[in-house]
Scaffold this motif. Structure first.
Motif, PDB file in Angstrom:
ATOM      1  N   PHE A  32       0.798  -1.226   0.000  1.00  0.00           N
ATOM      2  CA  PHE A  32       0.000   0.000   0.000  1.00  0.00           C
ATOM      3  C   PHE A  32       0.833   1.279   0.000  1.00  0.00           C
ATOM      4  N   GLY A  33       2.139   1.171   0.274  1.00  0.00           N
ATOM      5  CA  GLY A  33       3.006   2.338   0.192  1.00  0.00           C
ATOM      6  C   GLY A  33       3.068   3.201   1.431  1.00  0.00           C
ATOM      7  N   PHE A  34       2.572   2.707   2.552  1.00  0.00           N
ATOM      8  CA  PHE A  34       2.679   3.451   3.818  1.00  0.00           C
ATOM      9  C   PHE A  34       2.805   2.471   4.967  1.00  0.00           C
ATOM     10  N   ALA A  35       3.425   2.948   6.034  1.00  0.00           N
ATOM     11  CA  ALA A  35       3.646   2.101   7.210  1.00  0.00           C
ATOM     12  C   ALA A  35       2.381   2.005   8.048  1.00  0.00           C
ATOM     13  N   VAL A  36       2.141   0.824   8.577  1.00  0.00           N
ATOM     14  CA  VAL A  36       1.015   0.583   9.484  1.00  0.00           C
ATOM     15  C   VAL A  36       1.543  -0.249  10.649  1.00  0.00           C
ATOM     16  N   ASP A  37       1.301   0.237  11.862  1.00  0.00           N
ATOM     17  CA  ASP A  37       1.655  -0.546  13.043  1.00  0.00           C
ATOM     18  C   ASP A  37       0.663  -1.692  13.180  1.00  0.00           C
ATOM     19  N   VAL A  38       1.197  -2.870  13.518  1.00  0.00           N
ATOM     20  CA  VAL A  38       0.373  -4.072  13.641  1.00  0.00           C
ATOM     21  C   VAL A  38       0.703  -4.765  14.955  1.00  0.00           C
ATOM     22  N   ILE A  39      -0.324  -5.180  15.661  1.00  0.00           N
ATOM     23  CA  ILE A  39      -0.173  -6.024  16.836  1.00  0.00           C
ATOM     24  C   ILE A  39      -0.862  -7.345  16.523  1.00  0.00           C
ATOM     25  N   VAL A  40      -0.179  -8.456  16.771  1.00  0.00           N
ATOM     26  CA  VAL A  40      -0.766  -9.778  16.566  1.00  0.00           C
ATOM     27  C   VAL A  40      -0.857 -10.457  17.921  1.00  0.00           C
ATOM     28  N   ARG A  41      -2.021 -11.031  18.206  1.00  0.00           N
ATOM     29  CA  ARG A  41      -2.241 -11.746  19.467  1.00  0.00           C
ATOM     30  C   ARG A  41      -2.953 -13.055  19.177  1.00  0.00           C
ATOM     31  N   ASP A  42      -2.599 -14.094  19.941  1.00  0.00           N
ATOM     32  CA  ASP A  42      -3.233 -15.391  19.729  1.00  0.00           C
ATOM     33  C   ASP A  42      -4.552 -15.500  20.497  1.00  0.00           C
ATOM     34  N   HIS A  43      -5.304 -16.541  20.171  1.00  0.00           N
ATOM     35  CA  HIS A  43      -6.627 -16.731  20.769  1.00  0.00           C
ATOM     36  C   HIS A  43      -6.565 -16.783  22.299  1.00  0.00           C
ATOM     37  N   ALA A  44      -5.600 -17.505  22.850  1.00  0.00           N
ATOM     38  CA  ALA A  44      -5.519 -17.644  24.310  1.00  0.00           C
ATOM     39  C   ALA A  44      -5.376 -16.279  24.981  1.00  0.00           C
ATOM     40  N   TYR A  45      -4.544 -15.425  24.425  1.00  0.00           N
ATOM     41  CA  TYR A  45      -4.378 -14.081  24.992  1.00  0.00           C
ATOM     42  C   TYR A  45      -5.673 -13.278  24.871  1.00  0.00           C
ATOM     43  N   LEU A  46      -6.269 -13.291  23.686  1.00  0.00           N
ATOM     44  CA  LEU A  46      -7.505 -12.526  23.478  1.00  0.00           C
ATOM     45  C   LEU A  46      -8.600 -12.968  24.446  1.00  0.00           C
ATOM     46  N   ALA A  47      -8.727 -14.274  24.625  1.00  0.00           N
ATOM     47  CA  ALA A  47      -9.734 -14.803  25.552  1.00  0.00           C
ATOM     48  C   ALA A  47      -9.415 -14.397  26.986  1.00  0.00           C
ATOM     49  N   ALA A  62     -10.536 -10.807  27.602  1.00  0.00           N
ATOM     50  CA  ALA A  62     -11.990 -10.720  27.781  1.00  0.00           C
ATOM     51  C   ALA A  62     -12.397 -11.254  29.156  1.00  0.00           C
ATOM     52  N   ASP A  63     -11.804 -12.364  29.556  1.00  0.00           N
ATOM     53  CA  ASP A  63     -12.155 -12.975  30.847  1.00  0.00           C
ATOM     54  C   ASP A  63     -11.717 -12.123  32.034  1.00  0.00           C
ATOM     55  N   ALA A  64     -10.645 -11.379  31.882  1.00  0.00           N
ATOM     56  CA  ALA A  64     -10.097 -10.601  32.995  1.00  0.00           C
ATOM     57  C   ALA A  64     -10.675  -9.191  33.097  1.00  0.00           C
ATOM     58  N   CYS A  65     -11.655  -8.866  32.291  1.00  0.00           N
ATOM     59  CA  CYS A  65     -12.200  -7.508  32.296  1.00  0.00           C
ATOM     60  C   CYS A  65     -12.622  -7.106  33.709  1.00  0.00           C
ATOM     61  N   PRO A  66     -12.093  -5.993  34.212  1.00  0.00           N
ATOM     62  CA  PRO A  66     -12.412  -5.567  35.570  1.00  0.00           C
ATOM     63  C   PRO A  66     -13.752  -4.829  35.694  1.00  0.00           C
ATOM     64  N   PHE A  67     -14.384  -4.569  34.562  1.00  0.00           N
ATOM     65  CA  PHE A  67     -15.673  -3.879  34.565  1.00  0.00           C
ATOM     66  C   PHE A  67     -16.775  -4.886  34.239  1.00  0.00           C
ATOM     67  N   ASP A  68     -18.006  -4.549  34.575  1.00  0.00           N
ATOM     68  CA  ASP A  68     -19.141  -5.439  34.339  1.00  0.00           C
ATOM     69  C   ASP A  68     -19.574  -5.331  32.882  1.00  0.00           C
ATOM     70  N   ALA A  69     -18.837  -5.990  32.004  1.00  0.00           N
ATOM     71  CA  ALA A  69     -19.068  -5.884  30.567  1.00  0.00           C
ATOM     72  C   ALA A  69     -20.491  -6.281  30.175  1.00  0.00           C
ATOM     73  N   GLY A  70     -21.064  -7.227  30.872  1.00  0.00           N
ATOM     74  CA  GLY A  70     -22.405  -7.697  30.545  1.00  0.00           C
ATOM     75  C   GLY A  70     -23.486  -6.651  30.712  1.00  0.00           C
ATOM     76  N   SER A  71     -23.241  -5.645  31.531  1.00  0.00           N
ATOM     77  CA  SER A  71     -24.252  -4.623  31.769  1.00  0.00           C
ATOM     78  C   SER A  71     -23.981  -3.332  30.983  1.00  0.00           C
ATOM     79  N   LEU A  72     -22.938  -3.330  30.170  1.00  0.00           N
ATOM     80  CA  LEU A  72     -22.562  -2.120  29.434  1.00  0.00           C
ATOM     81  C   LEU A  72     -22.795  -2.292  27.944  1.00  0.00           C
ATOM     82  N   GLU A  73     -22.976  -1.165  27.264  1.00  0.00           N
ATOM     83  CA  GLU A  73     -23.021  -1.177  25.807  1.00  0.00           C
ATOM     84  C   GLU A  73     -21.586  -1.306  25.311  1.00  0.00           C
ATOM     85  N   GLY A  74     -21.417  -1.917  24.138  1.00  0.00           N
ATOM     86  CA  GLY A  74     -20.093  -2.106  23.568  1.00  0.00           C
ATOM     87  C   GLY A  74     -19.306  -0.822  23.413  1.00  0.00           C
TER      88      GLY A  74
END
Length: 183
Positions: free
Chosen positions: A71-86, A89-101
């Motif tokens: 594309f001709g320009f630099a883009v920063d990229v972060i790659v994370r595996d499923h275990a980390y992503l999960a 989500a599991d460690a969220c310190p806020f009540d995600a279930g009661s909040l809007e996205g």
């Protein structure tokens, strides 16, 4: 090496007419790097794939280099595996279930986060907004959304993020990436 599922988080693309990376072109680019099961989510730089070679850092560098070449320009990229992503989500310190996205966001960092970096930011000064740090992520509760968050502005100051790539996703995207990499 066993095949693992990953998410690639591209920073700062398709915003305000600059750094356009069409998802229809990103998918074959990732496939061309030897990865399988490539899918994208939204137009904001989220891709999932499976791979049996490389680690998160190597995969991110490889993808960033390929994007710049294509594309001709630099883009920063972060790659994370499923275990980390999960785990994020599991460690969220806020009540995600009661909040809007749009009220809950995760900022992913390219490396470990030193809590001392963020010590100058007093969450009480921004109440009811709030944030919590994880090992390589920051959780932000912004009841009115990210666009009007004064705390988000304070947290994104360059001095706090120096030496790290940082990219944020709303909670809906956080959950969707866990689903996409877990399938």
């Amino acid at each position: 090496m066993a095949t693992k599922a990953y998410a690639a988080l591209l920073r700062g693309i398709n915003v305000g007419g600059s750094k356009k990376v069409p998802m229809a072109r990103l998918r074959p680019l990732i496939e061309g790097l030897g990865h399988d099961d490539v899918r994208t989510y939204l137009q904001s730089g989220n891709a999932t794939f499976t791979s049996d070679h490389g680690d998160e850092e190597t995969l991110a560098a490889e993808l960033s280099e390929a994007i710049e070449k294509e594309f001709g320009f630099a883009v920063d990229v972060i790659v994370r595996d499923h275990a980390y992503l999960a785990s994020v989500a599991d460690a969220c310190p806020f009540d995600a279930g009661s909040l809007e996205g749009k009220q809950l966001h995760v900022t992913y960092f390219s490396g470990p986060v030193d809590p001392e970096r963020f010590a100058p930011v007093d969450p009480a000064a921004f109440a009811p907004e709030d944030f919590r740090l994880g090992p390589r992520e920051l959780y932000l509760y912004a009841p009115e959304g990210l666009g009007s968050s004064k705390l988000a502005v304070a947290l994104s100051r360059p001095a706090l993020n120096k030496g790290l790539i940082a990219t944020s996703r709303n909670w809906n995207t956080v959950v969707k990436l866990v689903e996409m990499t877990g399938a």
